[in-house]
Write a protein that holds these residues in place. Structure first.
Motif, short mmCIF file in Angstrom:
data_model
loop_
_atom_site.label_atom_id
_atom_site.label_comp_id
_atom_site.label_asym_id
_atom_site.label_seq_id
_atom_site.Cartn_x
_atom_site.Cartn_y
_atom_site.Cartn_z
N TRP A 59 -9.39 1.65 1.39
CA TRP A 59 -9.44 0.42 0.93
C TRP A 59 -8.18 0.04 0.00
O TRP A 59 -7.22 0.96 0.09
N ASP A 60 -8.00 -1.06 -0.49
CA ASP A 60 -6.77 -1.67 -1.19
C ASP A 60 -6.51 -0.80 -2.53
O ASP A 60 -7.32 -1.02 -3.27
N THR A 86 -3.98 -1.24 -4.21
CA THR A 86 -2.86 -1.80 -5.13
C THR A 86 -3.47 -2.53 -6.29
O THR A 86 -2.89 -3.17 -7.31
N GLN A 89 0.74 -1.23 0.04
CA GLN A 89 -0.12 0.06 0.10
C GLN A 89 0.97 1.16 0.06
O GLN A 89 0.61 2.26 -0.75
#
Length: 363
Positions: A139-140, A142, A76
């Protein structure tokens, strides 16, 4: 499919003296959020080492509370670092530097899951407490397509606002359809949040440019059925996902590349707007990259006292100081700084001239 969107909190509208021209009011509205060009913006991540670096939120239907940390994983963090590098690669006159100590950072980045994705806009970051976040990624970031999410938040860091809210866009929304769309997953926005981040039209002075840019990284992607007019956007908005040519033009207009000053290049170790009142002061630290004579100065629209200390055994030792004698132009001293040692530059304002800023620089 509705994408997760950036949810900025609503900020109070600033008050200005009556009788200002539209041009002057626009300059004040836009300029209040922009950094002094040449600023080194230091950023730090919450890493889980601080037990207070978390939010305590209620668990629905239980009456209980749970702790949600602000720390994020290394992948992240790398996504954020890469996005900072992309903006820096445009050749802008501000720069970004990661630091390990959050007390040294103007930008403090958290990854609270479910806490929404947002960022302070420009110099709003300076009003946040040193233990608070100035950006959260909820949130993610990636995954596929999420690079635009981080680039968007750094656009806010640079002072950019939501482009789809520009008064020059001429968008006529189906308001109730917008509220219904964003009330559901994955955003679960209240009507107030949807209005603040989508439906509220910005004042002309708040807008980034006088021409709307639907490809801006600051434009939200929307599916069909939310925009009624112009007809060409009834099928939705699909920005490019990265800084557009107009985005680049905007940031380079506010933050042009530094120009060489004679044989030497002006290299700020810290340049920051000081929101200080008369008698208030701020300290900045520097660890020089090489041993030599430096000029340390405070420049701006204020009467300034500047003092340089060297830290010895945790205590400051006076090295040099200068009172600008009432001149609003600058206060500067020439002082020898030694590589490997730590110095403190103290700036004190004893009166103010208008609403100008002060930049602290070293070269």
């Amino acid at each position: 499919m509705t994408r997760r969107l950036c949810s900025l909190p609503r900020q109070p509208v600033p008050c200005f003296a009556p009788g200002l021209t539209a041009e002057r009011l626009g300059a004040l509205l836009a300029g209040r959020r922009m950094w002094v060009n040449g600023t080194v913006l230091h950023y730090a991540f919450f890493d889980g080492s601080d037990d207070c670096a978390a939010s305590v939120i209620p668990v629905p239907g239980t009456g209980e509370l749970r702790r949600v940390p602000w720390a994020g994983g290394e992948e992240q963090r790398d996504a954020v670092r890469d996005a900072f590098r992309e903006w820096q690669g445009l050749g802008i006159g501000v720069s970004f530097a990661e630091v390990g100590d959050r007390r040294e950072a103007e930008l403090r980045i958290g990854f609270q899951a479910g806490g929404g994705t947002w960022s302070a806009v420009g110099r709003e970051a300076l009003s946040a407490g040193r233990s608070e976040r100035t950006m959260n990624l909820g949130w993610d970031v990636t995954g596929p397509g999420e690079r635009a999410t981080v680039l968007h938040q750094i656009g806010h860091v640079l002072g950019m606002v939501h482009e789809h809210q520009s008064p020059y866009a001429g968008l006529h929304w189906d308001d109730e359809a917008v509220y219904a769309e964003l009330a559901g997953p994955p955003n679960f926005w209240s009507r107030e949040t949807a209005y603040t981040n989508v439906l509220r039209e910005l004042d002309a002075g708040e807008a980034s440019c006088s021409v709307w840019d639907p490809q801006s990284v600051m434009t939200f992607p929307f599916g069909p059925g939310l925009v009624l007019e112009p007809e060409q956007y009834r099928g939705g908005l699909s920005p490019s996902g990265g800084p557009s040519p107009a985005d680049k033009e905007f940031v380079l207009r506010w933050y042009p590349p530094a120009e060489p000053a004679g044989p030497a290049v002006l290299v700020p170790f810290r340049s920051a707007p000081l929101g200080l009142g008369p008698g208030e002061q701020a300290d900045f630290t520097v660890e020089p990259p090489e041993t030599r004579d430096y000029t340390v100065g405070a420049f701006g629209d204020a009467d300034t006292v500047l003092v340089v200390f060297e830290e010895r055994d945790g205590e400051p030792r006076f090295l040099a100081g200068h009172d600008d004698g009432g001149s609003p132009d600058n206060a500067a001293v020439r002082v020898r700084l030694v590589k490997g040692r730590r110095y403190v530059v103290r700036v004190r304002l004893y009166s103010t001239w208008g609403s100008g800023e002060t930049a602290v620089m070293c070269w």
